[in-house]
Design a protein around this motif. Structure first.
Motif, mmCIF file in Angstrom:
data_model
loop_
_atom_site.group_PDB
_atom_site.id
_atom_site.type_symbol
_atom_site.label_atom_id
_atom_site.label_comp_id
_atom_site.label_asym_id
_atom_site.label_seq_id
_atom_site.Cartn_x
_atom_site.Cartn_y
_atom_site.Cartn_z
ATOM 1 N N LEU A 123 22.042 111.006 22.344
ATOM 2 C CA LEU A 123 22.438 109.731 22.950
ATOM 3 C C LEU A 123 21.216 108.904 23.323
ATOM 4 C CD1 LEU A 123 25.405 110.873 25.222
ATOM 5 C CD2 LEU A 123 25.536 109.587 23.074
ATOM 6 N N LEU A 124 20.209 109.564 23.901
ATOM 7 C CA LEU A 124 18.988 108.841 24.268
ATOM 8 C C LEU A 124 18.299 108.232 23.055
ATOM 9 C CD1 LEU A 124 17.346 111.160 26.935
ATOM 10 C CD2 LEU A 124 18.060 108.785 27.262
ATOM 11 N N GLN A 125 18.306 108.943 21.957
ATOM 12 C CA GLN A 125 17.616 108.483 20.756
ATOM 13 C C GLN A 125 18.390 107.427 19.981
ATOM 14 O OE1 GLN A 125 16.713 111.970 18.425
ATOM 15 N NE2 GLN A 125 15.580 112.920 20.102
ATOM 16 N N ASN A 126 19.708 107.448 20.087
ATOM 17 C CA ASN A 126 20.518 106.614 19.189
ATOM 18 C C ASN A 126 21.304 105.491 19.837
ATOM 19 O OD1 ASN A 126 19.979 108.085 16.663
ATOM 20 N ND2 ASN A 126 20.970 109.777 17.729
ATOM 21 N N VAL A 127 21.351 105.457 21.161
ATOM 22 C CA VAL A 127 22.141 104.427 21.844
ATOM 23 C C VAL A 127 21.234 103.663 22.802
ATOM 24 C CG1 VAL A 127 24.130 103.947 23.312
ATOM 25 C CG2 VAL A 127 24.226 105.847 21.679
ATOM 26 N N SER A 128 21.064 102.383 22.562
ATOM 27 C CA SER A 128 20.234 101.536 23.426
ATOM 28 C C SER A 128 21.100 100.914 24.508
ATOM 29 C CB SER A 128 19.553 100.432 22.607
ATOM 30 O OG SER A 128 18.627 100.992 21.717
ATOM 31 N N ASP A 129 21.304 101.680 25.577
ATOM 32 C CA ASP A 129 22.108 101.217 26.692
ATOM 33 C C ASP A 129 21.586 101.897 27.943
ATOM 34 O OD1 ASP A 129 24.775 99.893 27.666
ATOM 35 O OD2 ASP A 129 24.828 101.951 28.455
ATOM 36 N N ASP A 130 21.277 101.105 28.958
ATOM 37 C CA ASP A 130 20.690 101.665 30.176
ATOM 38 C C ASP A 130 21.603 102.674 30.861
ATOM 39 O OD1 ASP A 130 18.408 100.168 29.786
ATOM 40 O OD2 ASP A 130 18.924 98.641 31.271
ATOM 41 N N GLU A 131 22.906 102.398 30.941
ATOM 42 C CA GLU A 131 23.816 103.332 31.609
ATOM 43 C C GLU A 131 23.907 104.659 30.868
ATOM 44 O OE1 GLU A 131 27.617 101.845 33.044
ATOM 45 O OE2 GLU A 131 26.788 99.806 33.005
ATOM 46 N N VAL A 132 23.951 104.594 29.548
ATOM 47 C CA VAL A 132 23.974 105.824 28.748
ATOM 48 C C VAL A 132 22.677 106.600 28.975
ATOM 49 C CG1 VAL A 132 23.987 106.760 26.392
ATOM 50 C CG2 VAL A 132 25.584 104.932 27.021
ATOM 51 N N ALA A 133 21.549 105.901 28.964
ATOM 52 C CA ALA A 133 20.256 106.564 29.174
ATOM 53 C C ALA A 133 20.200 107.219 30.555
ATOM 54 C CB ALA A 133 19.121 105.562 29.007
ATOM 55 N N ILE A 134 20.651 106.521 31.573
ATOM 56 C CA ILE A 134 20.623 107.072 32.935
ATOM 57 C C ILE A 134 21.462 108.341 33.010
ATOM 58 C CG2 ILE A 134 21.420 106.653 35.301
ATOM 59 C CD1 ILE A 134 20.516 103.673 34.820
ATOM 60 N N ASP A 135 22.673 108.309 32.468
ATOM 61 C CA ASP A 135 23.532 109.482 32.551
ATOM 62 C C ASP A 135 23.025 110.624 31.668
ATOM 63 O OD1 ASP A 135 25.369 108.746 34.547
ATOM 64 O OD2 ASP A 135 26.442 107.477 33.134
ATOM 65 N N ALA A 136 22.458 110.312 30.528
ATOM 66 C CA ALA A 136 21.861 111.361 29.693
ATOM 67 C C ALA A 136 20.693 112.014 30.426
ATOM 68 C CB ALA A 136 21.408 110.789 28.355
ATOM 69 N N LEU A 137 19.911 111.213 31.119
ATOM 70 C CA LEU A 137 18.791 111.771 31.886
ATOM 71 C C LEU A 137 19.282 112.597 33.074
ATOM 72 C CD1 LEU A 137 16.328 108.768 31.668
ATOM 73 C CD2 LEU A 137 16.087 111.008 30.561
ATOM 74 N N TRP A 138 20.378 112.182 33.688
ATOM 75 C CA TRP A 138 20.968 113.024 34.744
ATOM 76 C C TRP A 138 21.388 114.370 34.177
ATOM 77 C CZ3 TRP A 138 20.044 112.987 39.537
ATOM 78 C CH2 TRP A 138 19.863 111.816 40.241
#
Length: 145
Positions: A123-138
């Motif tokens: 998800l981090l590599q393929n989706v450019s969306d801050d909310e997705v990045a935040i939750d993937a990092l969580w």
């Protein structure tokens, strides 16, 4: 299904009643394999709500295949086949659910952590969306505790 999403987000005794009703395996199946994107999304969201209630319920949904189900929802429905547009709401809900699937102490078993981390990384590599990045990092943060 929308009602189950809401019930599962309620107080612990209500979430437990949803689980005790025996519908959790059905919710996992809907998330991973239902052909209608909104059904799969709501089922994934319900799994996140159930997992977020306690480590006992988290482990239950993990044991029923929740990570694979979330992966299935994303794989089947991340983009609209007619327009190619990302279904960002679905992806955001699935990323949030991944975080809940990794949250809590004791941490989940390694057999569940590894596929969740692979999915969060994708998800981090393929989706450019801050909310997705935040939750993937969580997801990463919870899994590393």
């Amino acid at each position: 299904l929308w009602g189950l999403v809401n019930f599962a987000s309620g107080p612990g005794e209500v979430t437990r009643a949803v689980v005790d009703a025996g519908v959790t395996p059905f919710i996992v199946e809907l998330a991973g394999a239902h052909p209608v994107p909104t059904v799969a999304e709501n089922a994934a969201w319900a799994l996140g709500n159930i997992a977020g209630d306690s480590t006992q319920l988290r482990d239950l949904v993990l044991g029923l295949g929740a990570v694979d189900a979330v992966n299935g929802a994303i794989t089947r429905h991340a983009s609209d086949p007619s327009s190619g547009a990302l279904r960002i709401g679905l992806i955001r809900n699935c990323a949030w659910t991944l975080g809940n699937l990794m949250r809590g102490k004791p941490p989940p078993a390694r057999e569940y952590v590894e596929p969740a981390i692979v999915l969060a990384s994708s998800l981090l590599q393929n989706v450019s969306d801050d909310e997705v990045a935040i939750d993937a990092l969580w997801c990463f943060a919870y899994a590393s505790e």
